[in-house]
Design a protein around this motif. Structure first.
Motif, short mmCIF file in Angstrom:
data_model
loop_
_atom_site.label_atom_id
_atom_site.label_comp_id
_atom_site.label_asym_id
_atom_site.label_seq_id
_atom_site.Cartn_x
_atom_site.Cartn_y
_atom_site.Cartn_z
N ILE A 204 0.86 -1.19 0.00
CA ILE A 204 0.00 0.00 0.00
C ILE A 204 0.89 1.24 0.00
CG2 ILE A 204 -1.59 1.36 1.45
CD1 ILE A 204 -2.84 -1.24 2.41
N VAL A 205 0.50 2.23 -0.75
CA VAL A 205 1.21 3.52 -0.68
C VAL A 205 0.24 4.53 -0.09
CG1 VAL A 205 2.49 5.28 -1.93
CG2 VAL A 205 2.61 2.88 -2.67
N LEU A 206 0.62 5.09 1.05
CA LEU A 206 -0.23 6.05 1.76
C LEU A 206 0.12 7.43 1.22
CD1 LEU A 206 0.62 4.48 5.21
CD2 LEU A 206 -1.57 4.23 4.02
N VAL A 207 -0.70 7.91 0.31
CA VAL A 207 -0.37 9.16 -0.39
C VAL A 207 -0.85 10.35 0.44
CG1 VAL A 207 -0.55 10.40 -2.56
CG2 VAL A 207 -0.62 7.91 -2.58
N GLY A 208 0.06 10.90 1.23
CA GLY A 208 -0.26 12.08 2.04
C GLY A 208 -0.63 11.75 3.49
N GLY A 209 -0.66 12.80 4.28
CA GLY A 209 -0.84 12.66 5.73
C GLY A 209 -2.19 12.11 6.14
N THR A 210 -3.25 12.46 5.40
CA THR A 210 -4.58 11.98 5.79
C THR A 210 -4.66 10.46 5.64
OG1 THR A 210 -5.57 14.05 5.10
CG2 THR A 210 -7.05 12.18 5.29
N SER A 211 -4.14 9.97 4.54
CA SER A 211 -4.15 8.54 4.29
C SER A 211 -3.32 7.82 5.37
CB SER A 211 -3.57 8.29 2.89
OG SER A 211 -3.49 6.95 2.60
N LEU A 212 -2.16 8.40 5.67
CA LEU A 212 -1.30 7.84 6.72
C LEU A 212 -2.07 7.75 8.04
CD1 LEU A 212 1.51 7.12 8.02
CD2 LEU A 212 1.86 9.57 8.30
N PRO A 239 2.47 -4.21 4.15
CA PRO A 239 3.45 -3.11 4.21
C PRO A 239 2.90 -1.86 3.54
CG PRO A 239 4.19 -4.83 2.69
CD PRO A 239 2.96 -5.36 3.38
N ALA A 240 3.04 -0.75 4.22
CA ALA A 240 2.46 0.51 3.72
C ALA A 240 3.50 1.62 3.80
CB ALA A 240 1.23 0.88 4.56
N MET A 241 3.74 2.25 2.67
CA MET A 241 4.76 3.32 2.62
C MET A 241 4.09 4.70 2.57
SD MET A 241 7.77 4.51 2.46
CE MET A 241 9.05 3.35 2.00
N PRO A 242 4.35 5.56 3.57
CA PRO A 242 3.86 6.93 3.47
C PRO A 242 4.69 7.72 2.44
CG PRO A 242 4.49 6.33 5.73
CD PRO A 242 5.05 5.30 4.82
N LEU A 243 3.99 8.40 1.56
CA LEU A 243 4.63 9.15 0.48
C LEU A 243 4.07 10.56 0.48
CD1 LEU A 243 6.34 8.78 -2.27
CD2 LEU A 243 4.13 8.36 -3.37
N TYR A 244 4.91 11.53 0.19
CA TYR A 244 4.38 12.90 0.10
C TYR A 244 3.25 12.95 -0.93
CZ TYR A 244 8.28 15.10 2.63
OH TYR A 244 9.18 15.50 3.57
N HIS A 245 2.23 13.70 -0.60
CA HIS A 245 1.11 13.88 -1.54
C HIS A 245 1.61 14.73 -2.72
CE1 HIS A 245 -2.79 14.91 -3.14
NE2 HIS A 245 -3.35 14.07 -2.28
N PRO A 246 1.24 14.37 -3.95
CA PRO A 246 1.72 15.16 -5.09
C PRO A 246 1.28 16.63 -5.03
CG PRO A 246 0.10 13.53 -5.79
CD PRO A 246 0.47 13.20 -4.39
N ALA A 247 0.12 16.91 -4.42
CA ALA A 247 -0.30 18.31 -4.30
C ALA A 247 0.69 19.08 -3.42
CB ALA A 247 -1.70 18.39 -3.71
N PHE A 248 1.21 18.41 -2.41
CA PHE A 248 2.20 19.02 -1.53
C PHE A 248 3.52 19.21 -2.30
CE2 PHE A 248 5.41 18.23 1.98
CZ PHE A 248 5.22 19.45 2.62
N LEU A 249 3.86 18.22 -3.12
CA LEU A 249 5.11 18.35 -3.91
C LEU A 249 5.02 19.46 -4.94
CD1 LEU A 249 6.04 14.60 -4.44
CD2 LEU A 249 7.18 16.25 -2.96
N LEU A 250 3.80 19.73 -5.41
CA LEU A 250 3.65 20.84 -6.36
C LEU A 250 3.98 22.16 -5.67
CD1 LEU A 250 0.40 19.80 -8.28
CD2 LEU A 250 2.70 20.00 -9.24
N ARG A 251 3.67 22.22 -4.37
CA ARG A 251 3.97 23.45 -3.62
C ARG A 251 5.41 23.46 -3.11
NH1 ARG A 251 -1.01 22.03 -1.36
NH2 ARG A 251 -0.06 21.44 0.62
#
Ligand code: URA
Length: 274
Positions: A204-212, A239-251
């Protein structure tokens, strides 16, 4: 008041009224109201009704009662969400259940439920927060600017809609596009939990803090990104990897280097899981 002053005042008032009509686009002067029919004289009051009016006024519900009723409604809605989500035997059935579910305040502004795209059998599930405006319009998750960046991030590690499955914790666009609140996430949880059960991903990839937070109970994407977590799937952990949300990476594009490291860790894990 002298006569000329009075007539000047009258003229000014009429001119002003005409100007107002003109501004408002009205080109016909108002028709004087028809004379009203004379009202019948009032009937004498009925002493029996008068006795009723002496009864004390019934008090409306108190603030505590209103809030208790709202809590009860919320509980009912949550129980309904758990029942329908838990009883969906297949992904198709779950899609239908989500599509048909009336998520009250949460779905009031959403055009429709936004569920998933990609390959549910791929073994890799990317889970974001909630649909935005573009997703709400398209009926698919991650299709706006952030979604396009997510696609580029996936492509960078050789993933696409055949080899990845993309969804959100919350299936409805929250009112005015704000982040989903606590109650909304509580309502979304039974659906995403069942969604994960049925898709049964290996990673699982946890995309962003809310998902995490919703899926592991942990807060702090900045601290936890790049560190494998366990998603508790009943008997087993995924296994679940927290990943920065792409909207956050745009900023914060300077953080893409960290995201790239996390993507490489995800790729290695997927290859190990194959
Ligand atoms: N952000 C999300 O978390 N999900 C989407 O689908 C779009 C934007």
């Amino acid at each position: 008041m002298s006569a000329p002053a009075q007539s000047f005042g009258l003229r000014a008032a009429l001119t002003s009224a005409l100007q107002w009509w003109d501004d408002a686009g009205i080109d016909t002067p108002p028709v004087p109201p028809a004379p009203r029919a004379r009202r019948a004289p009032p009937k004498p009051l009925d002493p029996a009704k008068l006795a009723l009016s002496k009864q004390p006024l019934k008090a409306g519900p108190s603030a505590a009662q209103v809030s208790a009723a709202a809590d009860a409604d919320r509980e009912k809605l949550l129980a309904a969400a758990k029942a329908v989500a838990g009883s969906a035997p297949t992904l198709e059935a779950l899609y239908k259940v989500i599509t048909d579910f009336d998520a009250a305040d949460l779905s009031v502004n959403a055009r429709a439920a936004v569920i998933a795209r990609g390959n549910a059998g791929s073994g890799v599930m990317f889970i974001g927060e909630a649909p935005g405006k573009d997703e709400d319009m398209a009926g698919k998750p991650f299709v706006g600017k952030a979604g396009q960046l997510l696609d580029r991030m996936l492509a960078a590690i050789g993933l696409d809609e055949q080899s990845a499955y993309i969804t959100n914790v919350c299936n409805w666009r929250p009112v005015n596009g704000r982040a989903p609140g606590e109650d909304e996430l509580a309502l979304a949880r039974p659906f995403i939990t069942r969604h994960i059960e049925l898709a049964a991903p290996k990673v699982i990839v946890l995309v962003g803090g809310t998902s995490l937070e919703v899926l592991t109970g942990q807060k702090g994407i900045t601290k936890l990104r790049g560190q494998w977590q366990d998603y508790n799937a009943g008997e087993a952990a995924i296994p679940a990897m927290p990943l920065y949300h792409p909207a956050f990476l745009l900023r914060r594009p300077e953080l893409k280097a960290e995201a790239w490291r996390d993507l490489l860790a995800i790729k290695a894990r997927i290859e190990g899981a194959e």
